[in-house]
Scaffold this motif. Sequence first.
Motif, PDB file in Angstrom:
ATOM      1  N   LEU A  73      -8.329 -14.714   4.066  1.00 16.35           N
ATOM      2  CA  LEU A  73      -7.239 -14.358   3.154  1.00 16.35           C
ATOM      3  C   LEU A  73      -7.610 -13.138   2.303  1.00 16.35           C
ATOM      4  O   LEU A  73      -6.796 -12.252   2.064  1.00 16.35           O
ATOM      5  CB  LEU A  73      -6.877 -15.538   2.252  1.00 16.35           C
ATOM      6  CG  LEU A  73      -6.092 -16.671   2.908  1.00 16.35           C
ATOM      7  CD1 LEU A  73      -5.910 -17.828   1.920  1.00 16.35           C
ATOM      8  CD2 LEU A  73      -4.730 -16.175   3.366  1.00 16.35           C
ATOM      9  N   LEU A  74      -8.856 -13.115   1.807  1.00 21.15           N
ATOM     10  CA  LEU A  74      -9.310 -11.966   1.022  1.00 21.15           C
ATOM     11  C   LEU A  74      -9.309 -10.695   1.858  1.00 21.15           C
ATOM     12  O   LEU A  74      -8.923  -9.626   1.369  1.00 21.15           O
ATOM     13  CB  LEU A  74     -10.704 -12.220   0.447  1.00 21.15           C
ATOM     14  CG  LEU A  74     -10.792 -13.130  -0.766  1.00 21.15           C
ATOM     15  CD1 LEU A  74     -12.249 -13.381  -1.140  1.00 21.15           C
ATOM     16  CD2 LEU A  74     -10.058 -12.520  -1.938  1.00 21.15           C
ATOM     17  N   GLU A  75      -9.731 -10.807   3.092  1.00 18.50           N
ATOM     18  CA  GLU A  75      -9.751  -9.640   3.976  1.00 18.50           C
ATOM     19  C   GLU A  75      -8.335  -9.152   4.262  1.00 18.50           C
ATOM     20  O   GLU A  75      -8.072  -7.952   4.246  1.00 18.50           O
ATOM     21  CB  GLU A  75     -10.465 -10.023   5.292  1.00 18.50           C
ATOM     22  CG  GLU A  75     -10.756  -8.858   6.198  1.00 18.50           C
ATOM     23  CD  GLU A  75     -11.754  -7.886   5.604  1.00 18.50           C
ATOM     24  OE1 GLU A  75     -11.603  -6.683   5.846  1.00 18.50           O
ATOM     25  OE2 GLU A  75     -12.684  -8.311   4.895  1.00 18.50           O
ATOM     26  N   LYS A  76      -7.411 -10.082   4.452  1.00 18.98           N
ATOM     27  CA  LYS A  76      -6.030  -9.729   4.793  1.00 18.98           C
ATOM     28  C   LYS A  76      -5.286  -9.153   3.597  1.00 18.98           C
ATOM     29  O   LYS A  76      -4.524  -8.203   3.728  1.00 18.98           O
ATOM     30  CB  LYS A  76      -5.310 -10.977   5.299  1.00 18.98           C
ATOM     31  CG  LYS A  76      -3.928 -10.717   5.802  1.00 18.98           C
ATOM     32  CD  LYS A  76      -3.326 -11.981   6.390  1.00 18.98           C
ATOM     33  CE  LYS A  76      -1.938 -11.741   6.920  1.00 18.98           C
ATOM     34  NZ  LYS A  76      -1.356 -12.940   7.479  1.00 18.98           N
ATOM     35  N   TYR A  77      -5.525  -9.671   2.368  1.00 21.21           N
ATOM     36  CA  TYR A  77      -4.756  -9.282   1.179  1.00 21.21           C
ATOM     37  C   TYR A  77      -5.602  -8.526   0.139  1.00 21.21           C
ATOM     38  O   TYR A  77      -5.279  -8.511  -1.035  1.00 21.21           O
ATOM     39  CB  TYR A  77      -4.141 -10.521   0.527  1.00 21.21           C
ATOM     40  CG  TYR A  77      -3.116 -11.196   1.399  1.00 21.21           C
ATOM     41  CD1 TYR A  77      -1.880 -10.616   1.602  1.00 21.21           C
ATOM     42  CD2 TYR A  77      -3.391 -12.411   2.013  1.00 21.21           C
ATOM     43  CE1 TYR A  77      -0.943 -11.234   2.407  1.00 21.21           C
ATOM     44  CE2 TYR A  77      -2.463 -13.035   2.812  1.00 21.21           C
ATOM     45  CZ  TYR A  77      -1.229 -12.436   3.000  1.00 21.21           C
ATOM     46  OH  TYR A  77      -0.299 -13.044   3.782  1.00 21.21           O
ATOM     47  N   LYS A  78      -6.672  -7.871   0.560  1.00 17.92           N
ATOM     48  CA  LYS A  78      -7.560  -7.210  -0.397  1.00 17.92           C
ATOM     49  C   LYS A  78      -6.856  -6.078  -1.159  1.00 17.92           C
ATOM     50  O   LYS A  78      -7.077  -5.897  -2.351  1.00 17.92           O
ATOM     51  CB  LYS A  78      -8.836  -6.714   0.282  1.00 17.92           C
ATOM     52  CG  LYS A  78      -8.645  -5.624   1.306  1.00 17.92           C
ATOM     53  CD  LYS A  78      -9.975  -5.258   1.930  1.00 17.92           C
ATOM     54  CE  LYS A  78      -9.745  -4.335   3.121  1.00 17.92           C
ATOM     55  NZ  LYS A  78     -10.972  -4.098   3.841  1.00 17.92           N
ATOM     56  N   TYR A  79      -5.990  -5.338  -0.499  1.00 18.71           N
ATOM     57  CA  TYR A  79      -5.299  -4.244  -1.186  1.00 18.71           C
ATOM     58  C   TYR A  79      -4.244  -4.767  -2.156  1.00 18.71           C
ATOM     59  O   TYR A  79      -4.055  -4.206  -3.241  1.00 18.71           O
ATOM     60  CB  TYR A  79      -4.681  -3.277  -0.172  1.00 18.71           C
ATOM     61  CG  TYR A  79      -5.732  -2.565   0.650  1.00 18.71           C
ATOM     62  CD1 TYR A  79      -6.614  -1.663   0.051  1.00 18.71           C
ATOM     63  CD2 TYR A  79      -5.873  -2.819   2.003  1.00 18.71           C
ATOM     64  CE1 TYR A  79      -7.590  -1.027   0.793  1.00 18.71           C
ATOM     65  CE2 TYR A  79      -6.842  -2.183   2.751  1.00 18.71           C
ATOM     66  CZ  TYR A  79      -7.694  -1.287   2.136  1.00 18.71           C
ATOM     67  OH  TYR A  79      -8.666  -0.665   2.870  1.00 18.71           O
ATOM     68  N   VAL A  80      -3.583  -5.826  -1.798  1.00 13.32           N
ATOM     69  CA  VAL A  80      -2.602  -6.441  -2.696  1.00 13.32           C
ATOM     70  C   VAL A  80      -3.303  -6.957  -3.943  1.00 13.32           C
ATOM     71  O   VAL A  80      -2.831  -6.757  -5.074  1.00 13.32           O
ATOM     72  CB  VAL A  80      -1.841  -7.582  -1.975  1.00 13.32           C
ATOM     73  CG1 VAL A  80      -0.923  -8.319  -2.937  1.00 13.32           C
ATOM     74  CG2 VAL A  80      -1.043  -7.039  -0.796  1.00 13.32           C
ATOM     75  N   LEU A  81      -4.442  -7.617  -3.766  1.00 13.48           N
ATOM     76  CA  LEU A  81      -5.210  -8.112  -4.902  1.00 13.48           C
ATOM     77  C   LEU A  81      -5.733  -6.964  -5.772  1.00 13.48           C
ATOM     78  O   LEU A  81      -5.723  -7.060  -7.003  1.00 13.48           O
ATOM     79  CB  LEU A  81      -6.383  -8.972  -4.419  1.00 13.48           C
ATOM     80  CG  LEU A  81      -6.011 -10.337  -3.844  1.00 13.48           C
ATOM     81  CD1 LEU A  81      -7.237 -11.002  -3.219  1.00 13.48           C
ATOM     82  CD2 LEU A  81      -5.444 -11.227  -4.929  1.00 13.48           C
ATOM     83  N   LEU A  82      -6.151  -5.886  -5.153  1.00 14.79           N
ATOM     84  CA  LEU A  82      -6.638  -4.729  -5.898  1.00 14.79           C
ATOM     85  C   LEU A  82      -5.526  -4.133  -6.756  1.00 14.79           C
ATOM     86  O   LEU A  82      -5.737  -3.844  -7.940  1.00 14.79           O
ATOM     87  CB  LEU A  82      -7.202  -3.670  -4.937  1.00 14.79           C
ATOM     88  CG  LEU A  82      -7.754  -2.407  -5.576  1.00 14.79           C
ATOM     89  CD1 LEU A  82      -8.961  -2.740  -6.449  1.00 14.79           C
ATOM     90  CD2 LEU A  82      -8.124  -1.391  -4.522  1.00 14.79           C
ATOM     91  N   VAL A  83      -4.347  -3.978  -6.187  1.00 16.71           N
ATOM     92  CA  VAL A  83      -3.204  -3.441  -6.940  1.00 16.71           C
ATOM     93  C   VAL A  83      -2.840  -4.387  -8.084  1.00 16.71           C
ATOM     94  O   VAL A  83      -2.548  -3.949  -9.208  1.00 16.71           O
ATOM     95  CB  VAL A  83      -2.002  -3.189  -6.004  1.00 16.71           C
ATOM     96  CG1 VAL A  83      -0.735  -2.877  -6.794  1.00 16.71           C
ATOM     97  CG2 VAL A  83      -2.311  -2.049  -5.050  1.00 16.71           C
ATOM     98  N   ALA A  84      -2.853  -5.675  -7.843  1.00 11.63           N
ATOM     99  CA  ALA A  84      -2.527  -6.652  -8.889  1.00 11.63           C
ATOM    100  C   ALA A  84      -3.547  -6.601 -10.019  1.00 11.63           C
ATOM    101  O   ALA A  84      -3.187  -6.661 -11.202  1.00 11.63           O
ATOM    102  CB  ALA A  84      -2.465  -8.056  -8.288  1.00 11.63           C
ATOM    103  N   LEU A  85      -4.828  -6.479  -9.699  1.00  9.48           N
ATOM    104  CA  LEU A  85      -5.862  -6.387 -10.729  1.00  9.48           C
ATOM    105  C   LEU A  85      -5.728  -5.108 -11.556  1.00  9.48           C
ATOM    106  O   LEU A  85      -5.867  -5.137 -12.783  1.00  9.48           O
ATOM    107  CB  LEU A  85      -7.253  -6.464 -10.095  1.00  9.48           C
ATOM    108  CG  LEU A  85      -7.671  -7.840  -9.593  1.00  9.48           C
ATOM    109  CD1 LEU A  85      -8.994  -7.750  -8.820  1.00  9.48           C
ATOM    110  CD2 LEU A  85      -7.807  -8.809 -10.748  1.00  9.48           C
ATOM    111  N   VAL A  86      -5.435  -4.002 -10.904  1.00 10.35           N
ATOM    112  CA  VAL A  86      -5.242  -2.745 -11.633  1.00 10.35           C
ATOM    113  C   VAL A  86      -4.017  -2.853 -12.543  1.00 10.35           C
ATOM    114  O   VAL A  86      -4.037  -2.425 -13.702  1.00 10.35           O
ATOM    115  CB  VAL A  86      -5.106  -1.554 -10.654  1.00 10.35           C
ATOM    116  CG1 VAL A  86      -4.640  -0.288 -11.369  1.00 10.35           C
ATOM    117  CG2 VAL A  86      -6.419  -1.300  -9.947  1.00 10.35           C
TER     118      VAL A  86
END
Length: 173
Positions: free
Chosen positions: A14-27
């Motif tokens: 899941l982290l590998e698949k959604y890493k960019y989404v999580l990065l944008v959410a954290l920013v």
Amino acid sequence: MKEHGRGGELLKTLLEKYKYVLLVALVGMALLLWPVEKGGASQKTEEQTMGAVMGFDLEAMEQKLSEALSQIEGAGEVRVSLTVSGTSRRILAQDDRTTLREGSSERAAETVVVSKGSGTQEPVLLEQLYPEFQGALVVCTGGENPGVRLKLVEAVSALTGLGADKISICRGK
């Protein structure tokens, strides 16, 4: 034990698949938590000390004035001391908002900022106020000569806006 292994693998995929989404959410969350300066009046006055940052440096002004006055014929070596009242201030543009709620109103103001590119922002400056000159003391070797004194008073008055009664010329050593 096998279930913990499967859970770890599932989390990893899941982290590998959604890493960019999580990065944008954290920013986005970091930007939301970033502190924002708020004011309480329609035009906020920001007090700052006199200095080069504000474009007014008393010592530099005295030095420039001393150098200019020393060029007057007969003045000789000149030293100038100036007195000022107040400090430098900047009046920044404010955005006022009034919210009406059940018979009461709430007022909020924020400093208006302009984007300068590459992520930097700068407040909109409405007016820059500088301290006012109160008096001047000019000490020079030619200070006893009435003609030189007159020229010095006229020059200091022209450069500072002070009246002759606020300018003192003294003979130096």
